[in-house]
Design an enzyme around this catalytic site. Structure first.
Site, short mmCIF file in Angstrom:
data_model
loop_
_atom_site.label_atom_id
_atom_site.label_comp_id
_atom_site.label_asym_id
_atom_site.label_seq_id
_atom_site.Cartn_x
_atom_site.Cartn_y
_atom_site.Cartn_z
N ARG A 82 -19.33 8.03 -21.99
CA ARG A 82 -19.50 8.97 -23.29
C ARG A 82 -20.65 8.93 -23.76
O ARG A 82 -20.32 7.25 -24.18
CB ARG A 82 -18.31 8.79 -23.67
N ARG B 162 -5.92 16.27 -18.82
CA ARG B 162 -7.40 15.89 -18.77
C ARG B 162 -6.89 14.12 -17.97
O ARG B 162 -7.69 13.59 -16.90
CB ARG B 162 -7.66 15.16 -19.98
N CYS C 139 -10.33 22.39 -27.30
CA CYS C 139 -10.08 20.71 -26.18
C CYS C 139 -9.77 20.18 -26.62
O CYS C 139 -8.99 18.75 -26.28
CB CYS C 139 -11.48 20.44 -26.20
N ASP D 188 -13.89 25.97 -30.20
CA ASP D 188 -14.27 24.62 -29.77
C ASP D 188 -14.35 24.28 -31.33
O ASP D 188 -15.03 25.03 -32.59
CB ASP D 188 -15.52 23.80 -29.38
N HIS E 71 -18.89 18.32 -20.63
CA HIS E 71 -18.00 17.86 -20.71
C HIS E 71 -17.28 18.37 -19.55
O HIS E 71 -15.80 18.82 -20.09
CB HIS E 71 -17.46 18.20 -22.19
N GLN F 144 -13.32 17.51 -19.26
CA GLN F 144 -12.40 18.68 -19.46
C GLN F 144 -12.04 19.96 -19.50
O GLN F 144 -11.15 20.97 -19.32
CB GLN F 144 -12.85 19.13 -21.10
N1 CP Z 1 -11.41 16.48 -25.69
C1 CP Z 1 -11.64 15.12 -25.27
O1 CP Z 1 -12.65 15.23 -25.36
O2 CP Z 1 -11.09 14.29 -27.08
P1 CP Z 1 -11.39 12.96 -27.35
O3 CP Z 1 -12.95 13.16 -27.44
O4 CP Z 1 -10.54 12.93 -28.33
O5 CP Z 1 -11.80 12.61 -25.96
N1 NVA Z 2 -17.93 19.56 -28.53
C1 NVA Z 2 -17.12 18.73 -29.19
C2 NVA Z 2 -16.27 18.43 -28.05
C3 NVA Z 2 -15.12 17.31 -28.78
C4 NVA Z 2 -14.08 16.51 -27.25
C5 NVA Z 2 -18.35 17.42 -29.40
O1 NVA Z 2 -18.66 17.35 -28.74
O2 NVA Z 2 -18.06 17.12 -30.33
#
Ligand code: CP
Ligand code: NVA
Length: 308
Positions: free
Chosen positions: A107, A294, A266, A225, A134, A137
């Site tokens: 990530r 997930r 998400c 989101d 992502h 997700q």
């Molecule tokens: N939805 C998601 O990816 O959550 P986290 O940021 O907690 O991993």
């Molecule tokens: N759009 C959000 C998703 C988190 C899972 C971010 O990138 O922070």
């Protein structure tokens, strides 16, 4: 090398196979304690590195638990604590990590970091979120929709809010799984054009509608989101809230969708900003099924990457 970098870069038949495998693995675990290993141990003897350059709850825990259920082991690493965060190149990090582990999930911020990792790693790399997408997700989200409502192909999905990284993976999925996608949000927060054009080229009906109440008419699924993503500057917070307030998913908006429409987020959610608690906890919401899935979807993704 079978990297899982994005839904649009993965063959539709492979994606379908992963959804099917995820559902089968979920069913096989029915009623088992969460910590109990699966009967099947395809990751036995395998080591998986989970690298985080941004915070995470779901991605971190679901990958870690998923690997253990399949008999493998994990190393959960913070990018900031690695030499990666202190000037070592991504390419060198990828080469070194590949000597130790069988699979890398990362990530990160810039998509270029993910792509460079994949280019130089000699083990599969999985995208655990970048500023641009992502995919894990949305694999879980497609699985969740289909569990509740059957095939997603031909359905109407409406995204209300910021045209961000999670939206981008929905656009990728629209092209690959054949559903229609409407974006509703302010023009300044429109998604990148390329995501829409590519999904259209694959035959998905992609629409932009500025009026959220018009947009959700006939929706099978309404999604939102956070209004401020992890990569967005905090200084933009107030402006974004002002721009997005009209796109909040509340009971009045959900009432314009189909009576059996699902609601997804998400998570993490900022309750009563992008979605009201009434919707989050209401009859349309499947947000905690998404979070659970997930785990199952990523187990299938890892098996596909490793060919096990
Ligand atoms: N939805 C998601 O990816 O959550 P986290 O940021 O907690 O991993
Ligand atoms: N759009 C959000 C998703 C988190 C899972 C971010 O990138 O922070």
């Amino acid at each position: 090398m079978k990297h899982f970098l994005d839904i649009n870069k993965t063959d539709p038949a492979a994606l379908r196979g992963m959804i099917d495998a995820a559902r089968a693995m979920k069913t096989a675990r029915n009623g088992r304690p969460k910590g109990m290993p699966d009967d099947d141990q395809p990751l036995k003897g395998r080591m998986v590195a989970l690298i985080f350059e941004k915070p995470s709850t779901r991605t971190r825990v679901s990958f870690d638990v998923g690997v253990r259920q399949m008999g493998g082991q994990t190393l959960v690493l913070s990018g900031a604590d690695m030499q990666l965060g202190h000037g070592e190149t991504i390419a060198d990090t990828a080469r070194v990590m590949s000597r130790y582990v069988d699979l890398i999930m990362i990530r990160t911020f810039e998509e270029a970091v993910l792509l460079e990792m994949a280019e130089h790693a000699t083990v599969p790399v999985i995208n655990g979120l970048t500023n641009r997408s992502h995919p894990c997700q949305i694999m879980a989200d497609v699985m969740t929709f289909e569990e509740h409502r059957g095939p997603i192909a031909g359905k109407k999905v409406v995204w209300s809010g910021d045209g961000n990284n999670v939206f981008a993976s929905f656009a990728h999925a629209a092209g690959q799984f054949g559903f229609n996608l409407t974006f509703t949000g302010p023009e300044t927060l429109d998604p990148e054009r390329v995501f829409l054009d590519e999904a259209r080229a694959k035959g998905a009906e992609i629409t932009i509608e500025r009026d959220p109440h018009k947009a959700v008419q006939g929706a099978d699924l309404v999604v939102t989101d956070t209004w401020v993503s992890m990569h967005d500057p905090q200084s933009a917070r107030e402006r974004r809230h002002n721009q997005l307030r009209g796109y909040q998913v509340n009971a009045a908006l959900m009432a314009q969708a189909k009576p059996d429409a699902l609601f997804m987020h998400c998570l993490p959610a900022h309750r009563d900003d992008e979605a009201t608690s009434e919707v989050m906890d209401g009859p349309h919401s499947v947000v905690f099924d998404e979070a659970e899935n997930r785990l199952h979807a990523q187990k299938a993704i890892m098996r596909w990457c490793l060919g096990v």
